[in-house]
Scaffold this motif. Structure first.
Motif, PDB file in Angstrom:
ATOM      1  N   ASP A   1       0.664  -1.050   0.045  1.00  0.00           N
ATOM      2  CA  ASP A   1      -0.208  -0.159  -0.025  1.00  0.00           C
ATOM      3  C   ASP A   1       0.683   1.251  -0.116  1.00  0.00           C
ATOM      4  OD1 ASP A   1      -2.672   0.456  -0.304  1.00  0.00           O
ATOM      5  OD2 ASP A   1      -3.107   0.663   1.774  1.00  0.00           O
ATOM      6  N   ALA A   2       2.078   1.161  -0.737  1.00  0.00           N
ATOM      7  CA  ALA A   2       3.213   2.488  -0.443  1.00  0.00           C
ATOM      8  C   ALA A   2       2.870   3.179  -1.898  1.00  0.00           C
ATOM      9  CB  ALA A   2       4.490   1.623  -0.342  1.00  0.00           C
ATOM     10  N   ILE A   3       3.438   4.180  -1.987  1.00  0.00           N
ATOM     11  CA  ILE A   3       3.523   4.972  -3.257  1.00  0.00           C
ATOM     12  C   ILE A   3       5.043   5.204  -3.662  1.00  0.00           C
ATOM     13  CG2 ILE A   3       3.035   7.292  -4.393  1.00  0.00           C
ATOM     14  CD1 ILE A   3       0.589   7.439  -2.495  1.00  0.00           C
ATOM     15  N   LEU A   4       5.471   5.204  -5.057  1.00  0.00           N
ATOM     16  CA  LEU A   4       6.748   5.491  -5.552  1.00  0.00           C
ATOM     17  C   LEU A   4       6.687   6.645  -6.621  1.00  0.00           C
ATOM     18  CD1 LEU A   4       9.676   4.763  -6.119  1.00  0.00           C
ATOM     19  CD2 LEU A   4       8.809   3.045  -7.605  1.00  0.00           C
ATOM     20  N   LEU A   5       7.218   7.580  -6.349  1.00  0.00           N
ATOM     21  CA  LEU A   5       7.394   8.723  -7.171  1.00  0.00           C
ATOM     22  C   LEU A   5       8.601   8.862  -7.827  1.00  0.00           C
ATOM     23  CD1 LEU A   5       5.487  11.687  -4.908  1.00  0.00           C
ATOM     24  CD2 LEU A   5       4.636   9.899  -6.381  1.00  0.00           C
ATOM     25  N   MET A   6       8.794   9.126  -8.850  1.00  0.00           N
ATOM     26  CA  MET A   6      10.141   9.117  -9.709  1.00  0.00           C
ATOM     27  C   MET A   6       9.837  10.337 -10.578  1.00  0.00           C
ATOM     28  SD  MET A   6      10.661   5.031 -10.688  1.00  0.00           S
ATOM     29  CE  MET A   6       9.010   4.938 -11.094  1.00  0.00           C
ATOM     30  N   PRO A   7      10.706  11.534 -10.191  1.00  0.00           N
ATOM     31  CA  PRO A   7      10.833  12.584 -11.063  1.00  0.00           C
ATOM     32  C   PRO A   7      11.750  12.094 -12.182  1.00  0.00           C
ATOM     33  CG  PRO A   7      11.699  13.092  -9.093  1.00  0.00           C
ATOM     34  CD  PRO A   7      11.115  11.712  -8.952  1.00  0.00           C
ATOM     35  N   VAL A   8      11.655  12.450 -13.618  1.00  0.00           N
ATOM     36  CA  VAL A   8      12.558  12.020 -14.467  1.00  0.00           C
ATOM     37  C   VAL A   8      12.162  13.117 -15.802  1.00  0.00           C
ATOM     38  CG1 VAL A   8      10.812  10.364 -15.560  1.00  0.00           C
ATOM     39  CG2 VAL A   8      13.163   9.907 -15.860  1.00  0.00           C
ATOM     40  N   GLU A   9      13.226  12.952 -16.556  1.00  0.00           N
ATOM     41  CA  GLU A   9      13.335  13.894 -18.005  1.00  0.00           C
ATOM     42  C   GLU A   9      13.007  12.571 -18.844  1.00  0.00           C
ATOM     43  OE1 GLU A   9      13.399  17.023 -18.424  1.00  0.00           O
ATOM     44  OE2 GLU A   9      12.546  16.310 -20.251  1.00  0.00           O
ATOM     45  N   LEU A  10      11.531  12.638 -19.399  1.00  0.00           N
ATOM     46  CA  LEU A  10      11.286  11.520 -20.357  1.00  0.00           C
ATOM     47  C   LEU A  10      12.037  11.666 -21.783  1.00  0.00           C
ATOM     48  CD1 LEU A  10       7.692  10.605 -19.416  1.00  0.00           C
ATOM     49  CD2 LEU A  10       9.607   9.163 -19.424  1.00  0.00           C
ATOM     50  N   ASN A  11      12.436  13.126 -22.159  1.00  0.00           N
ATOM     51  CA  ASN A  11      12.690  13.103 -23.508  1.00  0.00           C
ATOM     52  C   ASN A  11      14.245  12.519 -23.749  1.00  0.00           C
ATOM     53  OD1 ASN A  11      10.776  15.059 -23.909  1.00  0.00           O
ATOM     54  ND2 ASN A  11      11.727  16.709 -23.103  1.00  0.00           N
ATOM     55  N   ILE A  12      14.712  11.916 -22.693  1.00  0.00           N
ATOM     56  CA  ILE A  12      15.953  11.438 -23.085  1.00  0.00           C
ATOM     57  C   ILE A  12      16.040   9.833 -23.318  1.00  0.00           C
ATOM     58  CG2 ILE A  12      17.297  12.834 -21.318  1.00  0.00           C
ATOM     59  CD1 ILE A  12      17.487  10.154 -19.480  1.00  0.00           C
ATOM     60  N   PHE A  13      14.461   9.385 -23.153  1.00  0.00           N
ATOM     61  CA  PHE A  13      14.273   7.869 -23.459  1.00  0.00           C
ATOM     62  C   PHE A  13      13.530   7.788 -24.797  1.00  0.00           C
ATOM     63  CE2 PHE A  13      15.443   6.452 -19.586  1.00  0.00           C
ATOM     64  CZ  PHE A  13      15.118   7.314 -18.585  1.00  0.00           C
ATOM     65  N   SER A  14      13.866   6.692 -25.559  1.00  0.00           N
ATOM     66  CA  SER A  14      13.140   6.217 -26.819  1.00  0.00           C
ATOM     67  C   SER A  14      11.640   6.169 -26.753  1.00  0.00           C
ATOM     68  CB  SER A  14      13.780   5.166 -27.519  1.00  0.00           C
ATOM     69  OG  SER A  14      13.489   4.101 -26.587  1.00  0.00           O
ATOM     70  N   GLU A  15      11.121   6.026 -27.666  1.00  0.00           N
ATOM     71  CA  GLU A  15       9.491   5.874 -27.930  1.00  0.00           C
ATOM     72  C   GLU A  15       9.087   4.448 -27.013  1.00  0.00           C
ATOM     73  OE1 GLU A  15       8.827   9.522 -28.625  1.00  0.00           O
ATOM     74  OE2 GLU A  15       7.098   8.109 -28.188  1.00  0.00           O
ATOM     75  N   ARG A  16      10.168   3.559 -27.389  1.00  0.00           N
ATOM     76  CA  ARG A  16       9.939   2.275 -27.145  1.00  0.00           C
ATOM     77  C   ARG A  16       9.886   2.221 -25.500  1.00  0.00           C
ATOM     78  NH1 ARG A  16      13.595  -1.096 -25.183  1.00  0.00           N
ATOM     79  NH2 ARG A  16      13.223  -3.208 -25.044  1.00  0.00           N
ATOM     80  N   GLU A  17      10.991   2.709 -25.156  1.00  0.00           N
ATOM     81  CA  GLU A  17      11.250   2.669 -23.442  1.00  0.00           C
ATOM     82  C   GLU A  17      10.256   3.431 -22.941  1.00  0.00           C
ATOM     83  OE1 GLU A  17      15.103   4.678 -23.760  1.00  0.00           O
ATOM     84  OE2 GLU A  17      16.240   2.841 -23.888  1.00  0.00           O
ATOM     85  N   LYS A  18       9.851   4.647 -23.272  1.00  0.00           N
ATOM     86  CA  LYS A  18       8.519   5.435 -22.934  1.00  0.00           C
ATOM     87  C   LYS A  18       7.426   4.542 -22.611  1.00  0.00           C
ATOM     88  CE  LYS A  18       9.860   9.925 -24.543  1.00  0.00           C
ATOM     89  NZ  LYS A  18       9.659  11.166 -25.400  1.00  0.00           N
ATOM     90  N   ALA A  19       7.135   3.638 -23.840  1.00  0.00           N
ATOM     91  CA  ALA A  19       5.997   2.895 -23.883  1.00  0.00           C
ATOM     92  C   ALA A  19       6.137   1.754 -22.746  1.00  0.00           C
ATOM     93  CB  ALA A  19       5.853   2.089 -25.043  1.00  0.00           C
TER      94      ALA A  19
END
Length: 729
Positions: free
Chosen positions: A701-719
């Motif tokens: 019942d916990a929460i994980l928050l991960m601030p990240v700059e998504l632009n550095i990842f490929s479309e496959r990795e984002k998906a």
């Protein structure tokens, strides 16, 4: 197409062609922008509408139509005054005119009588893009009912706490680290003669004797050095009229944002207690100095413990005559009250070993004077050399003194217990707070309890009591996990809002089970504004007599718990608000495009008591602005950093996160450094780590928050990320 003159002076036609491709693109982009804006406005939970200078509705969204209860065709084109009362229109027009005249944004709070809700209107100017003239206004109406009610509840809770503090007999005092008074309870003015205006200017140097002031400075220095607990001490305080009065001071540190900001003091006037103790010491010294004089009841015994003589005080104290006493064995007097094996041994040692004894206490129901507490002192006497020893037995009636000491001790325990209840840390869970509160109540030595009990909280929707904690009553988990209002003793206490007392298992004790032992109960309702929020259930021995002092304390303890429960419930509502406003849920993992948003959410949850841990690549100095405690921070780095825990091992990070959320159910984990972990361990390994962690967060019942700059990842990795965690922003 235009008409021109040729070189011979004759009219001719000319065609001018203009490329409007870019203008068409701009128009298309404008239409798309307007559609996005309109979609945003229509999906908003706030009412949004535009009015012209005549306060006539130009545009409205669906939320406003829902609040007005009207279709769009009956709103657009109407003036504000046609749809609202004269008084509301008058107040709104004043604010609207202010915006038209000043061009500044204005806010207005108002109450919607039909909906029974409070709203905050934000009125903003709409300017002509060319002339800059204000053509209209846009109004955004936000529902602030829950926030307003929460603030009112908080204010009421603070007022109740202040009322309790102002009415307690002891002086409550707060000082900053320089010794300046920041708060003084009402009782201080009655005791010392200082006024409220005096208190605002006072420093402890002004009210303490020099010796006490030096001690106070030394103790403040100890608090500053990290000491968390100091024993009470007696200080001499100067009243306004110049009197020097001794006070016993109990001190505790005050923290703000994790830093020591001041000292809280509970001061009790101990003049009478010190005077009483001094009187007792003087009386004892006097008795010892005139052991052979007539002062207290005295008896002279021979070596066989027969009474040779007794003084007048003895006969008056025990209401007996010499004929009933002299020549009789001490052990035969009255109803043989002195025939005690231990006393026999002590007196025998006085005769045979010349060993005196002092302050031997006898508690007994004497035939003619009732229940008394007597203190005995004995010393050997000899009339002449070689004569048989005699024993001088001095008897002191300490019944009243014992009663006074008992009352003082009881008063001290009551005040300490109430302060302990009010000092329970609110960052604990509700169950832990109630568990510690129950333990505090059961620990009082003068309360004749069986050291067994439980605390229930009320479920308003079900009209039942729900068991939250118990001590040494395991059977209650099966028989009384929920109790309807009105059923059995606890339910009757909730239904009647009164303390229910019984000294045995009677017909009102509806819930019974095999092997139930004889016992009684105090069932104490916990009330807030005459509303039942819970019940304290305490076990007593069968045949126990109801005691008013016990009743008064239990009421005070219930009132203190009511304040804590109200404050804790307010914090829980704040937590729910944070979860709702940020669209996060327990058991979920999130990728945040905004670093600041992720840090702010984690910080707010930790400040409200949610267990949290932060793995970060951020500069530790920058983390101070987010108010995340240093002990909750782990730096993701291969280089050790002084004063901080560091690691850059993905497996270790995984293990530490797993251990933390298992030990802290419902916790928050901030993992800032996903890009670094991908660069160090590769996307596939990092993605596998997230896959494994996701189910651990669901389970705990916990929460994980991960601030990240998504632009550095490929479309496959984002998906792939999107398939395991939710992406926000």
């Amino acid at each position: 197409i235009a008409t021109v003159i040729d070189y011979e002076g004759r009219p001719a036609d000319m065609v001018i062609l203009r490329d409007i491709t870019e203008r068409r693109k701009a128009d298309q982009m404008l239409r798309e922008s307007e559609e996005k804006y309109r979609s945003l406005v229509e999906s908003s939970s706030d009412s949004i509408y535009m009015l012209d200078r005549d306060l006539r509705y130009i545009q409205v969204n669906q939320e406003l139509l829902k609040r007005l209860g009207l279709p769009q065709e009956k709103v657009v084109g109407k003036t504000f005054g046609e749809l609202h009362s004269a008084e509301e229109t008058r107040e709104f027009e004043a604010k609207a005119r202010e915006v038209f005249e000043t061009g500044k944004v204005v806010q207005q709070e108002h109450y919607h009588a039909r909906l029974g809700r409070y709203f905050l209107r934000t009125i903003s100017p709409v300017r002509d893009p060319k002339s800059g003239e204000i053509k209209a206004i846009i109004v955004v109406g936000k529902d602030i009912t829950e926030l307003k009610q929460a603030l009112e509840n908080l204010k009421k809770s603070e007022e109740e706490y202040r009322s309790l503090a102002e009415n307690v007999a002891d002086i409550l005092l707060r000082i900053d680290l320089n010794g300046n008074c920041t708060y003084v309870s009402k009782s201080a003015f009655e005791e010392t003669g200082y006024t409220i205006e005096d208190a605002k200017k006072l420093n402890i140097k002004d009210i303490l004797t020099p010796e006490s002031y030096e001690t106070a400075l030394a103790r403040i220095k100890m608090w500053k050095s990290g000491t968390r607990k100091l024993p009470p001490w007696v200080a001499e305080i100067k009243s306004k009229d110049g009197r020097i009065v001794p006070y016993e001071l109990k001190t505790s540190p005050i923290f703000e944002n994790g830093k020591l900001s001041g000292i809280q003091i509970i001061a009790r006037n101990v003049s009478e207690r010190i005077a009483a103790m001094q009187a007792i010491e003087h009386a004892r010294a006097y008795a010892e100095s005139i052991v052979e004089a007539v002062h207290e009841p005295l008896v002279v015994l021979d070596a066989d413990m027969k009474v040779i003589s007794a003084n007048r005080a003895f006969y008056e104290c025990f209401q007996v005559t010499p004929e009933e006493t002299e020549k009789y064995s001490l052990y035969e007097l009255g109803n043989k009250q002195w025939d005690i094996p231990e006393l026999r041994k002590l007196l025998n040692d006085v005769v045979e070993k010349n060993i005196s004894f002092k302050e031997y206490v006898v508690v007994h129901d004497f035939p003619r004077i009732g229940r008394k507490i007597m203190m005995l002192n004995a010393k050997q006497m000899r009339t002449k050399e070689g004569g048989k020893p005699m024993v001088l037995l001095a008897i002191e009636d300490i019944t009243e003194r014992h009663l006074m000491e008992t009352q003082l001790r009881r008063s001290s325990e009551i005040q300490s217990a109430i302060v302990s209840l009010l000092s329970l840390p609110l960052n604990y869970s509700m169950e832990e707070i109630l568990k510690r509160a129950l333990k505090t109540i059961l620990s009082l030595s003068w309360l004749n309890l069986e050291q067994r009990g439980s605390i229930f909280l009320a479920d308003d929707e079900q009209n039942t009591l729900v068991l939250k904690t118990q001590h040494k009553v395991p059977e209650i988990l099966q028989t009384c996990s929920t109790v309807p209002f009105g059923r059995c003793l606890c339910g009757r206490a909730a239904a009647t809002k009164k303390i229910i007392f019984t000294d045995h298992v009677d017909e009102n004790h509806e819930t019974k089970y095999e092997g139930i032992r004889p016992h009684g109960h105090y069932c104490v309702p916990i009330l807030t504004d005459d509303k039942v929020v819970g019940v304290i259930d305490l076990y007593i021995q069968e045949g126990h007599r109801q005691d008013e002092a016990e009743m008064e304390f239990l009421k005070a303890a219930a009132n203190a718990l009511a304040l804590i429960i109200t404050r804790k419930n307010f914090e829980l509502e704040q937590l729910k608000f944070i979860y709702r406003i940020n669209e996060i849920s327990k058991g979920e993992c999130y990728l945040y495009r905004s670093h600041r948003a992720a840090y702010n959410i984690a910080s707010h949850l930790m400040l409200l008591g949610v267990p949290g841990i932060c793995f970060t690549r951020e500069d530790p100095e920058k983390l101070i602005e987010y108010r995340i405690p240093k002990e909750n921070i782990i730096i993701i780095s291969s280089v050790p950093l002084k004063g901080y825990d560091t690691t850059d091992n993905l497996q270790e990070i995984s293990m530490r996160i797993g251990e933390f959320i298992r030990n802290n159910r419902g916790s928050i984990v901030l993992l800032d450094g996903l890009e670094y972990l991908v660069s160090r361990f590769g996307f596939d390994m990092t993605y596998k780590f997230l896959q494994e962690k996701r189910f651990q967060f669901i389970e705990n019942d916990a929460i994980l928050l991960m601030p990240v700059e998504l632009n550095i990842f490929s479309e496959r990795e984002k998906a792939l990320f999107a398939s395991e965690v939710k992406i926000i922003g």
